[in-house]
Design an enzyme around this catalytic site. Structure first.
Site, PDB file in Angstrom:
ATOM      1  N   THR A   1       0.481  -3.086   8.551  1.00 15.00           N
ATOM      2  CA  THR A   1      -0.702  -2.340   8.089  1.00 15.00           C
ATOM      3  C   THR A   1      -1.822  -2.492   9.103  1.00 15.00           C
ATOM      4  OG1 THR A   1      -2.446  -2.180   6.420  1.00 15.00           O
ATOM      5  CG2 THR A   1      -1.311  -4.303   6.558  1.00 15.00           C
ATOM      6  N   SER A   2      -2.544  -1.398   9.342  1.00 12.05           N
ATOM      7  CA  SER A   2      -3.655  -1.436  10.297  1.00 12.05           C
ATOM      8  C   SER A   2      -4.889  -2.104   9.698  1.00 12.05           C
ATOM      9  CB  SER A   2      -3.993  -0.014  10.731  1.00 12.05           C
ATOM     10  OG  SER A   2      -4.437   0.732   9.614  1.00 12.05           O
TER      11      SER A   2
ATOM     12  N   GLN B   1       0.849  -1.197   0.000  1.00  9.27           N
ATOM     13  CA  GLN B   1       0.000   0.000   0.000  1.00  9.27           C
ATOM     14  C   GLN B   1       0.881   1.242   0.000  1.00  9.27           C
ATOM     15  OE1 GLN B   1      -3.434  -0.653   3.036  1.00  9.27           O
ATOM     16  NE2 GLN B   1      -1.893  -2.208   3.483  1.00  9.27           N
ATOM     17  N   ASN B   2       2.189   1.045   0.114  1.00 10.03           N
ATOM     18  CA  ASN B   2       3.090   2.189   0.244  1.00 10.03           C
ATOM     19  C   ASN B   2       3.397   2.815  -1.108  1.00 10.03           C
ATOM     20  OD1 ASN B   2       3.080   1.462   2.884  1.00 10.03           O
ATOM     21  ND2 ASN B   2       5.126   0.535   2.878  1.00 10.03           N
TER      22      ASN B   2
ATOM     23  N   HIS C   1      -1.513   1.541  -4.128  1.00 16.49           N
ATOM     24  CA  HIS C   1      -1.905   2.948  -3.980  1.00 16.49           C
ATOM     25  C   HIS C   1      -1.027   3.888  -4.802  1.00 16.49           C
ATOM     26  CE1 HIS C   1      -4.055   1.848   0.062  1.00 16.49           C
ATOM     27  NE2 HIS C   1      -4.723   1.466  -1.003  1.00 16.49           N
TER      28      HIS C   1
ATOM     29  N   ASP D   1       6.193   4.688  -1.361  1.00 16.14           N
ATOM     30  CA  ASP D   1       7.662   4.811  -1.438  1.00 16.14           C
ATOM     31  C   ASP D   1       8.209   3.675  -2.308  1.00 16.14           C
ATOM     32  OD1 ASP D   1       8.449   2.424   0.124  1.00 16.14           O
ATOM     33  OD2 ASP D   1       7.693   3.491   1.886  1.00 16.14           O
TER      34      ASP D   1
END
Ligand code: OAD
Length: 232
Positions: A174-175, A89-90, A107, A92
């Site tokens: 990840t939450s 999901q990062n 993302h 970077d």
């Protein structure tokens, strides 16, 4: 012949925390200092594109200065033992810089710009700044090529295909608060081994064969690595 088992890893901001990049939620998280609606939605962009560009310029600058950490490196090393797919999901690029060769960015990427009138026009960003007035070849303002809340997640389909084919599934940092990324675990075969590495393990209901390692990515993955290799 490729007889390696398929390890699919879902990562979030927590894997980059030990590289000095802020997570989103929780104390000191990015959403404490910014309103998500202002910097991560199409409406926020329409209201104040300068603020949105600044937000991602700062994050790009920090990401350029950051280095991959032990957690990223262990995931890259696992390619010796598994066919590894990282679904991150990062935005970077620390997985790639650590040596992972198969990274799906759910993302988007901080290091790409895209046209605001033709989403197929995507350009690499040189340096750290994307400015008001930077335009695509058709003359429209460029925006960061990141997925905002309320937008489609174009890579979800390919991510789902990998998740469904996994022999082992691993979640790191990840939450699991953001969908559809958080739903991937429900598409994984129920009989395969699943692991979560996170110092504050998120609650996951109704998933079989799931083990939690309540540690940071660096130490948690160092502990998990030999166990994974035994399953290879
Ligand atoms: P969050 O900030 O929601 O969650 C970060 C997770 O990392 C939490 O579960 C922390 O406990 C954990 N964590 C913190 N330090 C860690 C460490 N050293 N090692 C391992 N885990 C650690 O971030 P995400 O779940 O990635 O989307 O957030 C998902 C999405 O929400 C992001 O991609 C972003 C955000 O809004 C968009 O902007 C579209």
């Amino acid at each position: 012949m490729n007889s390696m088992k398929k390890l699919v890893v879902l990562t979030g901001a927590g894997i980059s925390a030990e590289s000095g990049l802020a997570t989103f939620r929780g104390a000191g998280g990015l959403w404490e200092g910014y309103r998500l609606e202002d910097v991560a939605t199409p409406e926020g962009w329409d209201r104040n594109p300068g603020l949105v560009l600044d937000f991602y310029n700062q994050r790009r600058k920090t990401a350029l200065e950051a280095k991959p950490n032990k957690g990223h490196r262990i995931l890259a090393e696992l390619e010796k033992y598994f066919e590894v797919t990282i679904i991150t999901q990062n935005v970077d690029n620390l997985h790639e810089r650590a040596g992972s060769t198969n990274v799906i960015h759910l993302h988007g990427s901080l290091f790409e710009a895209r046209s605001t009138i033709d989403e197929t026009l995507v350009y690499p960003i040189k340096g750290w700044e994307l400015k008001l007035g930077d335009c695509c070849e058709k003359g429209s303002q460029l925006r960061p090529n990141v997925v905002w809340f309320g937008e489609q997640v174009p890579n979800m389909e390919v991510a789902l295909t990998h998740a469904m084919q996994a022999d082992i599934f691993l979640i790191v940092g990840t939450s699991l608060q953001v969908h559809p990324a958080a739903d991937l675990i429900y598409f994984v075969k129920s009989e395969i081994p699943k692991f979560i590495v996170d110092p504050d393990v998120p609650v996951v209901n109704g998933v079989d064969n799931l083990k939690s390692i309540a540690e940071k990515a660096s130490t948690g993955l160092a502990r998990l690595k030999p166990k994974l290799i035994q399953l290879a």
